[in-house]
Design an enzyme around this catalytic site. Structure first.
Site, PDB file in Angstrom:
ATOM      1  N   TYR A 131     -64.708 103.066  -8.444  1.00 44.46           N
ATOM      2  CA  TYR A 131     -63.912 103.699  -9.501  1.00 44.46           C
ATOM      3  C   TYR A 131     -62.462 103.253  -9.439  1.00 44.46           C
ATOM      4  CZ  TYR A 131     -62.265 107.166 -12.815  1.00 44.46           C
ATOM      5  OH  TYR A 131     -61.720 107.769 -13.910  1.00 44.46           O
ATOM      6  N   ALA A 180     -55.405  86.521 -28.221  1.00 40.52           N
ATOM      7  CA  ALA A 180     -56.863  86.351 -28.188  1.00 40.52           C
ATOM      8  C   ALA A 180     -57.290  84.888 -28.003  1.00 40.52           C
ATOM      9  CB  ALA A 180     -57.478  86.913 -29.462  1.00 40.52           C
ATOM     10  N   ASP A 231     -49.878  88.389 -29.175  1.00 44.12           N
ATOM     11  CA  ASP A 231     -51.265  88.788 -29.397  1.00 44.12           C
ATOM     12  C   ASP A 231     -52.072  87.532 -29.093  1.00 44.12           C
ATOM     13  OD1 ASP A 231     -53.716  89.596 -30.256  1.00 44.12           O
ATOM     14  OD2 ASP A 231     -53.115  90.115 -32.297  1.00 44.12           O
ATOM     15  N   PHE A 276     -53.035  90.298 -37.092  1.00 46.37           N
ATOM     16  CA  PHE A 276     -54.496  90.426 -37.142  1.00 46.37           C
ATOM     17  C   PHE A 276     -54.877  91.794 -37.720  1.00 46.37           C
ATOM     18  CE2 PHE A 276     -58.585  91.400 -34.999  1.00 46.37           C
ATOM     19  CZ  PHE A 276     -59.322  90.394 -35.581  1.00 46.37           C
ATOM     20  N   ASP A 277     -56.081  91.932 -38.274  1.00 43.60           N
ATOM     21  CA  ASP A 277     -56.417  93.171 -38.991  1.00 43.60           C
ATOM     22  C   ASP A 277     -56.323  94.432 -38.128  1.00 43.60           C
ATOM     23  OD1 ASP A 277     -58.715  92.424 -37.637  1.00 43.60           O
ATOM     24  OD2 ASP A 277     -60.092  92.853 -39.256  1.00 43.60           O
ATOM     25  N   HIS A 283     -63.099  96.611 -44.792  1.00 40.98           N
ATOM     26  CA  HIS A 283     -64.095  95.527 -44.895  1.00 40.98           C
ATOM     27  C   HIS A 283     -65.340  95.755 -44.051  1.00 40.98           C
ATOM     28  CE1 HIS A 283     -61.469  94.602 -41.537  1.00 40.98           C
ATOM     29  NE2 HIS A 283     -62.371  93.769 -41.067  1.00 40.98           N
ATOM     30  N   LYS A 322     -62.641  86.630 -26.976  1.00 42.92           N
ATOM     31  CA  LYS A 322     -62.418  85.297 -27.564  1.00 42.92           C
ATOM     32  C   LYS A 322     -62.280  84.285 -26.416  1.00 42.92           C
ATOM     33  CE  LYS A 322     -61.709  88.040 -31.226  1.00 42.92           C
ATOM     34  NZ  LYS A 322     -60.467  88.743 -31.311  1.00 42.92           N
TER      35      LYS A 322
HETATM   36  C1  LIG Z   1     -60.032  89.944 -32.039  1.00 46.67           C
HETATM   37  C2  LIG Z   1     -58.588  90.078 -32.115  1.00 46.67           C
HETATM   38  C3  LIG Z   1     -57.960  91.295 -31.847  1.00 46.67           C
HETATM   39  C4  LIG Z   1     -58.730  92.575 -31.551  1.00 46.67           C
HETATM   40  O1  LIG Z   1     -59.540  92.435 -30.466  1.00 46.67           O
HETATM   41  P1  LIG Z   1     -60.979  93.166 -30.336  1.00 46.67           P
HETATM   42  O2  LIG Z   1     -61.458  92.691 -29.013  1.00 46.67           O
HETATM   43  O3  LIG Z   1     -61.807  92.726 -31.465  1.00 46.67           O
HETATM   44  O4  LIG Z   1     -60.727  94.624 -30.344  1.00 46.67           O
HETATM   45  C5  LIG Z   1     -56.583  91.344 -31.921  1.00 46.67           C
HETATM   46  N1  LIG Z   1     -55.863  90.261 -32.264  1.00 46.67           N
HETATM   47  C6  LIG Z   1     -56.441  89.078 -32.517  1.00 46.67           C
HETATM   48  C7  LIG Z   1     -55.605  87.899 -32.865  1.00 46.67           C
HETATM   49  C8  LIG Z   1     -57.809  88.939 -32.472  1.00 46.67           C
HETATM   50  O5  LIG Z   1     -58.382  87.772 -32.755  1.00 46.67           O
END
Ligand SMILES: *Cc1c(COP(=O)(O)O)cnc(C)c1O
Length: 458
Positions: free
Chosen positions: A72, A216, A214, A124-125, A449, A257
């Site tokens: 844990y 990913a 950000d 990003f969304d 979406h 990613k």
């Molecule tokens: C996928 C993504 C996110 C969100 O991540 P999740 O793992 O889907 O929650 C944030 N920013 C970017 C650029 C992404 O591609």
């Protein structure tokens, strides 16, 4: 004769897939309310809905799974992951989260208050969702070139530094931090140059604002810097990553990613204040700070995945596959966001379906047509995804309207890419006959979406 290029791996586990009939697909898409998120995966032949969490792990990752420490608190798996992240990024504080949006939720809960403005390149969304749900505003300052899909510029994901300077000079008091998304997903998987990161860093510092990446697809971004930006051709991907993150004060990461795991994410930073504040929120939302929503085995796999995917060969195989699909589309004259991005091809839907009015969502219409054609599931990155303006509640038609074909890492072969290209060509060949799109019958207030219900426009 020069040897042709081939993948930097071989395959030792497979999963069968099957093409359905047109009749079946017509029935299924109707049942799914013309929203491909509502399809069952088994109703899909080639699944390009996302490259998130859909990659194939390596034998090294699977063997690391067996060594997961599920304690844990203080699990060795956490420290393996933390050390790998620190090595690659230079950030000393690491907080695991269950995925990228959870990292955003934790960090933004500490940093954003109502009325704040967060400038950056295309958010990003989920990032936009986490900003707008806090009654704050995402300010998109991507370079204007990104809006012209036919323009070939090497770093189309860049922040417009003049716009940023101007924005901060007028609104600094409302800005808690600046965000840069690498690669710029929403603009078409387009990279940000090292030079741009350096300049954004300089401007942010001038106004005393922290800079958040950000991240990913930071490894794909590093690949593009290596192959496109002068002065980086002889550096390793890991050296480039170190330099990139030297310009940031922290990062959020969807490990689904570029760390090639099925689930996971994290926050990393050198800012003690961010770390201390985020720790509290992590315990509330995610779990104790040495697992934050991840199991030990998943943290082990993440560590190995990051190590592997910051090696040139692995990235080269991936990006060459995206380029291969782009070349096939070029043969057929199908317009997409140029040049091909890191993780996906983004087809410029209004340029294909010229008769479908924007109010009937051309990119969503093309997504449905491609599914009907060959059971291929892409994803709309366009007017539906853009959601409504939080103030006026009007649809936002000012951005791009794209069909994204996201390519999972190490999953499909170039033969699959050929099927995708030909299916899209078949739709393209009958584009003149597609005159109506889709209408919304039900939608959620935010990130509509995923759950939107649609019907063919009459
Ligand atoms: C996928 C993504 C996110 C969100 O991540 P999740 O793992 O889907 O929650 C944030 N920013 C970017 C650029 C992404 O591609």
């Amino acid at each position: 004769m020069k040897l042709p290029y081939a993948e930097s791996y071989k395959i030792k586990m497979v999963e069968p897939i099957k093409l359905s009939t047109l009749e079946e697909r017509k029935k299924w898409i109707k049942e799914a309310h013309y929203n491909v998120f509502q399809l069952k995966a088994e109703q899909v032949y080639i699944d390009l809905i996302t490259d998130s969490g859909t990659g194939a792990m390596s034998d090294r990752q699977w063997s690391a799974m067996m060594l997961g420490d599920e304690s844990y608190a203080g699990a060795t798996s956490f420290f393996k992951m933390k050390d790998m992240i620190s090595n690659i990024t230079g950030f000393k504080y690491v907080i695991p989260t269950h995925q990228g949006r959870a990292a955003e939720n934790v960090l933004f809960s500490c940093l954003i208050k109502e009325g704040d403005c967060i400038p950056g390149n295309s958010h990003f969304d989920t990032t936009k969702g986490h900003i707008e749900s806090r009654k704050a505003f995402a300010i998109d300052l991507t370079i204007d070139e990104a809006k012209n899909t036919q323009l070939e510029v090497p770093f189309k994901g860049n922040v417009d530094v003049n716009k940023l300077e101007k924005y901060l000079s007028e609104n600094a008091d409302k800005v808690p931090f600046v965000i840069v998304t690498i690669t710029n997903n929403t603009a078409g998987g387009q990279p940000v140059s090292m030079e741009n990161m350096r300049e954004v860093h300089k401007i942010a510092k001038k106004y005393n604002k922290p800079l958040l990446f950000d991240s990913a697809r930071f490894a794909e971004n590093a690949y593009f810097i290596k192959v496109r930006e002068k002065g980086y051709e002889n550096k390793t991907i890991k050296e480039i990553c170190r330099e990139m993150f030297s310009f940031a004060d922290g990062m959020t990461m969807s490990a689904k990613k570029d760390a090639i795991v099925n689930m996971g994410g994290f926050i990393a930073t050198n800012m003690e204040e961010w770390y201390e504040a985020a720790k509290l929120k992590t315990i509330v939302f995610e779990g104790y700070v040495t697992y934050g929503g991840m199991s030990g085995r998943d943290m082990n796999a993440l560590a190995v995945g990051l190590d592997e995917n910051t090696e040139f060969e692995n990235l080269e195989t991936r990006i060459k596959q995206v380029e291969y699909l782009a070349q096939r589309l070029d043969e057929f004259g199908i317009p997409y966001q140029r040049p091909a991005g890191g993780h996906a091809i983004f087809v410029d839907a209004p340029k294909v379906l010229t008769h479908v009015p924007k109010e009937e969502f051309p990119a969503q219409t093309l997504t449905v047509e491609l599914y009907l054609e060959a059971g291929i599931r892409g994803c709309e990155i366009g007017y539906l995804l853009a959601d409504r303006d939080p103030v006026t509640r009007e649809n936002r038609f000012n951005g791009l309207d794209l069909l994204r074909l996201a390519i999972p890492r190490r999953v499909y072969t170039n033969n699959h890419m050929d099927v995708v290209a030909v299916a899209l060509k078949n739709v393209y060949d009958r584009r003149e006959t597609i005159t109506r799109g889709v209408n919304i019958t039900w939608e959620a207030e935010l990130m509509r979406h995923f759950t939107v219900k649609l019907e063919p426009a009459k």
